[in-house]
Scaffold this active site. Structure first.
Site, PDB file in Angstrom:
ATOM      1  N   ASN A 110       1.305   2.991   6.140  1.00  0.00           N
ATOM      2  CA  ASN A 110       0.907   4.247   5.495  1.00  0.00           C
ATOM      3  C   ASN A 110       1.255   4.134   4.017  1.00  0.00           C
ATOM      4  O   ASN A 110       2.414   4.305   3.636  1.00  0.00           O
ATOM      5  CB  ASN A 110       1.658   5.420   6.150  1.00  0.00           C
ATOM      6  CG  ASN A 110       1.360   6.741   5.469  1.00  0.00           C
ATOM      7  OD1 ASN A 110       0.442   6.830   4.661  1.00  0.00           O
ATOM      8  ND2 ASN A 110       2.142   7.766   5.789  1.00  0.00           N
ATOM      9  N   TRP A 111       0.242   3.826   3.211  1.00  0.00           N
ATOM     10  CA  TRP A 111       0.505   3.625   1.779  1.00  0.00           C
ATOM     11  C   TRP A 111       0.733   4.949   1.050  1.00  0.00           C
ATOM     12  O   TRP A 111       1.133   4.952  -0.123  1.00  0.00           O
ATOM     13  CB  TRP A 111      -0.676   2.893   1.128  1.00  0.00           C
ATOM     14  CG  TRP A 111      -0.765   1.432   1.473  1.00  0.00           C
ATOM     15  CD1 TRP A 111      -0.005   0.749   2.396  1.00  0.00           C
ATOM     16  CD2 TRP A 111      -1.655   0.465   0.907  1.00  0.00           C
ATOM     17  NE1 TRP A 111      -0.377  -0.580   2.436  1.00  0.00           N
ATOM     18  CE2 TRP A 111      -1.391  -0.779   1.530  1.00  0.00           C
ATOM     19  CE3 TRP A 111      -2.658   0.524  -0.054  1.00  0.00           C
ATOM     20  CZ2 TRP A 111      -2.092  -1.947   1.212  1.00  0.00           C
ATOM     21  CZ3 TRP A 111      -3.357  -0.643  -0.377  1.00  0.00           C
ATOM     22  CH2 TRP A 111      -3.068  -1.862   0.247  1.00  0.00           C
ATOM     23  N   LYS A 112       0.443   6.056   1.705  1.00  0.00           N
ATOM     24  CA  LYS A 112       0.570   7.384   1.081  1.00  0.00           C
ATOM     25  C   LYS A 112      -0.190   7.399  -0.261  1.00  0.00           C
ATOM     26  O   LYS A 112      -1.198   6.711  -0.398  1.00  0.00           O
ATOM     27  CB  LYS A 112       2.034   7.764   0.890  1.00  0.00           C
ATOM     28  CG  LYS A 112       2.858   7.589   2.159  1.00  0.00           C
ATOM     29  CD  LYS A 112       4.184   8.268   2.067  1.00  0.00           C
ATOM     30  CE  LYS A 112       5.071   7.798   3.210  1.00  0.00           C
ATOM     31  NZ  LYS A 112       6.231   8.629   3.387  1.00  0.00           N
ATOM     32  N   HIS A 157       1.020  13.987  10.040  1.00  0.00           N
ATOM     33  CA  HIS A 157       2.195  13.457   9.340  1.00  0.00           C
ATOM     34  C   HIS A 157       3.033  14.630   8.830  1.00  0.00           C
ATOM     35  O   HIS A 157       2.489  15.658   8.397  1.00  0.00           O
ATOM     36  CB  HIS A 157       1.737  12.575   8.168  1.00  0.00           C
ATOM     37  CG  HIS A 157       2.855  11.766   7.596  1.00  0.00           C
ATOM     38  ND1 HIS A 157       3.810  12.314   6.769  1.00  0.00           N
ATOM     39  CD2 HIS A 157       3.196  10.466   7.747  1.00  0.00           C
ATOM     40  CE1 HIS A 157       4.679  11.378   6.437  1.00  0.00           C
ATOM     41  NE2 HIS A 157       4.334  10.247   7.017  1.00  0.00           N
ATOM     42  N   GLU A 192       4.494  15.126   6.153  1.00  0.00           N
ATOM     43  CA  GLU A 192       4.195  15.535   4.774  1.00  0.00           C
ATOM     44  C   GLU A 192       2.993  16.473   4.734  1.00  0.00           C
ATOM     45  O   GLU A 192       2.923  17.369   3.901  1.00  0.00           O
ATOM     46  CB  GLU A 192       3.965  14.285   3.901  1.00  0.00           C
ATOM     47  CG  GLU A 192       5.275  13.539   3.666  1.00  0.00           C
ATOM     48  CD  GLU A 192       5.122  12.061   3.350  1.00  0.00           C
ATOM     49  OE1 GLU A 192       3.997  11.586   3.122  1.00  0.00           O
ATOM     50  OE2 GLU A 192       6.162  11.370   3.342  1.00  0.00           O
ATOM     51  N   GLU A 240       8.329  10.159  14.267  1.00  0.00           N
ATOM     52  CA  GLU A 240       8.828  10.015  12.901  1.00  0.00           C
ATOM     53  C   GLU A 240       9.810  11.136  12.598  1.00  0.00           C
ATOM     54  O   GLU A 240       9.392  12.222  12.135  1.00  0.00           O
ATOM     55  CB  GLU A 240       7.664  10.086  11.906  1.00  0.00           C
ATOM     56  CG  GLU A 240       6.649   8.980  12.056  1.00  0.00           C
ATOM     57  CD  GLU A 240       6.000   8.659  10.722  1.00  0.00           C
ATOM     58  OE1 GLU A 240       6.000   7.489  10.348  1.00  0.00           O
ATOM     59  OE2 GLU A 240       5.534   9.578  10.038  1.00  0.00           O
ATOM     60  N   GLY A 277      11.368   8.118   4.264  1.00  0.00           N
ATOM     61  CA  GLY A 277      11.583   7.895   2.834  1.00  0.00           C
ATOM     62  C   GLY A 277      13.023   8.081   2.388  1.00  0.00           C
ATOM     63  O   GLY A 277      13.285   8.138   1.190  1.00  0.00           O
ATOM     64  N   SER A 311      11.855   5.000   7.449  1.00  0.00           N
ATOM     65  CA  SER A 311      12.718   3.991   6.823  1.00  0.00           C
ATOM     66  C   SER A 311      12.815   2.714   7.644  1.00  0.00           C
ATOM     67  O   SER A 311      13.873   2.069   7.682  1.00  0.00           O
ATOM     68  CB  SER A 311      14.104   4.579   6.538  1.00  0.00           C
ATOM     69  OG  SER A 311      13.988   5.643   5.608  1.00  0.00           O
ATOM     70  N   GLY A 323       6.031   3.272   5.921  1.00  0.00           N
ATOM     71  CA  GLY A 323       5.682   3.837   4.623  1.00  0.00           C
ATOM     72  C   GLY A 323       6.080   2.897   3.500  1.00  0.00           C
ATOM     73  O   GLY A 323       5.410   1.906   3.217  1.00  0.00           O
ATOM     74  N   GLY A 324       7.211   3.189   2.864  1.00  0.00           N
ATOM     75  CA  GLY A 324       7.645   2.441   1.677  1.00  0.00           C
ATOM     76  C   GLY A 324       7.610   0.930   1.840  1.00  0.00           C
ATOM     77  O   GLY A 324       7.143   0.211   0.951  1.00  0.00           O
TER      78      GLY A 324
HETATM   79  C1  PEP Z   1       5.873   7.478   6.794  1.00  0.00           C
HETATM   80  O1  PEP Z   1       5.689   8.203   5.831  1.00  0.00           O
HETATM   81  O2  PEP Z   1       5.062   7.483   7.737  1.00  0.00           O
HETATM   82  C2  PEP Z   1       7.050   6.630   6.795  1.00  0.00           C
HETATM   83  C3  PEP Z   1       7.436   6.122   7.915  1.00  0.00           C
HETATM   84  O3  PEP Z   1       7.657   6.461   5.576  1.00  0.00           O
HETATM   85  P1  PEP Z   1       8.909   5.490   5.253  1.00  0.00           P
HETATM   86  O4  PEP Z   1       8.698   4.227   6.031  1.00  0.00           O
HETATM   87  O5  PEP Z   1       8.837   5.292   3.784  1.00  0.00           O
HETATM   88  O6  PEP Z   1      10.126   6.212   5.691  1.00  0.00           O
END
Ligand code: PEP
Length: 256
Positions: free
Chosen positions: A9-11, A97, A99, A169, A175, A215, A236-237
């Site tokens: 997930n590049w957001k 998600h 967010e 999640e 994040g 994370s 994500g990150g």
């Molecule tokens: C996400 O936003 O789906 C996610 C898992 O982010 P991160 O890996 O950055 O915590």
């Protein structure tokens, strides 16, 4: 046997050139992956989806959208429909998600409509669920996740439910650099699988892929992916760095 999946997930990150470089590197390096490796899904921002589809033609990864609108077309400025994505041959879409729930006020009922739209257009939904830190501290995490699944997914008949991927999640892990422990992830994934078995049946529960997100990185992925009910990750990150993401895709225990 259920599918192992690692989805990126590049957001709302990367400019066009950075996205192109990352996709080129992923498509080259992931092309060499093992036969029994996971399905890999790249979910870039909308403007880069067509480029992702072009790179995906070599077979290194599938493509996914980060969001959809539940209607097929109409006066919804700025929105993108499942119908449009299907016409571009996009494979997956992330739905629910945290967010989007938080910043865009997406309700359970709206998410249930999105799931329906995705399935209608043959996109595989990656349906996200997970509790906030307060809800966990109040020991309401199981209840919260049960409610999210009941409202967002359990309206589906079994044949449609079997086409859904779930991502657990925990909001407090997204994040933050603080991932769920292996035990916390396994406990919730087993709980989700039990809910599916109760709602549908054990066979459906056994074939449903449940990903962990929050994370997840190259260091903690091997421990998380070794849990019996963790079928991969939504990343994500750590998906923005080619080598780290590739290392995550190779973090599953060897098959017995
Ligand atoms: C996400 O936003 O789906 C996610 C898992 O982010 P991160 O890996 O950055 O915590």
């Amino acid at each position: 046997m259920r599918k192992k999946i690692v989805a990126a997930n590049w957001k709302m990150n990367l400019d066009f050139n950075m996205a192109e470089d990352l996709m080129a590197e992923l498509s080259e390096k992931l092309a060499e992956r093992e036969e029994d490796g996971p399905e890999i899904v790249i979910c870039p921002p909308f403007p880069y989806l067509e480029m992702a589809i072009d790179f995906s033609e070599d077979g290194a990864f599938l493509t996914g959208a980060q969001n959809i609108h539940p209607l097929d077309a109409g006066p919804y400025t700025g929105e993108v429909s499942a119908a449009m994505l299907a016409s571009m041959l996009v494979d997956y879409c992330i739905i629910g998600h945290s967010e989007r729930r938080l910043h865009f006020g997406e309700s359970d009922a709206f998410l249930a409509e999105k799931v329906k739209a995705a399935l209608k257009w043959d996109l595989t939904p990656i349906f996200c669920c997970g509790e906030t830190l307060d809800q966990r501290n109040e020991k309401r995490h199981f209840e919260v996740v049960s409610d999210q699944l009941a409202a967002g997914l359990f309206h589906l008949p079994e044949s449609e439910f079997r086409r859904v991927v779930i991502a657990y999640e925990p909001v407090w892990a997204i994040g933050t650099g603080v991932n769920a422990t292996n035990e916390q992830a396994q406990e919730m994934h087993a709980w989700i699988r039990k809910l599916i078995a109760e709602k549908y049946n054990p066979a459906t529960a056994a074939v449903t892929s449940i990903l962990y997100g929050g994370s997840c990185n190259a260091g903690n992925a091997p421990g998380l992916f070794a849990q019996p009910d963790v079928d991969g990750g939504l990343i994500g990150g750590a998906s923005l760095k080619a080598d780290e993401f590739i290392s995550i895709t190779r973090s599953f225990p060897a098959r017995q």
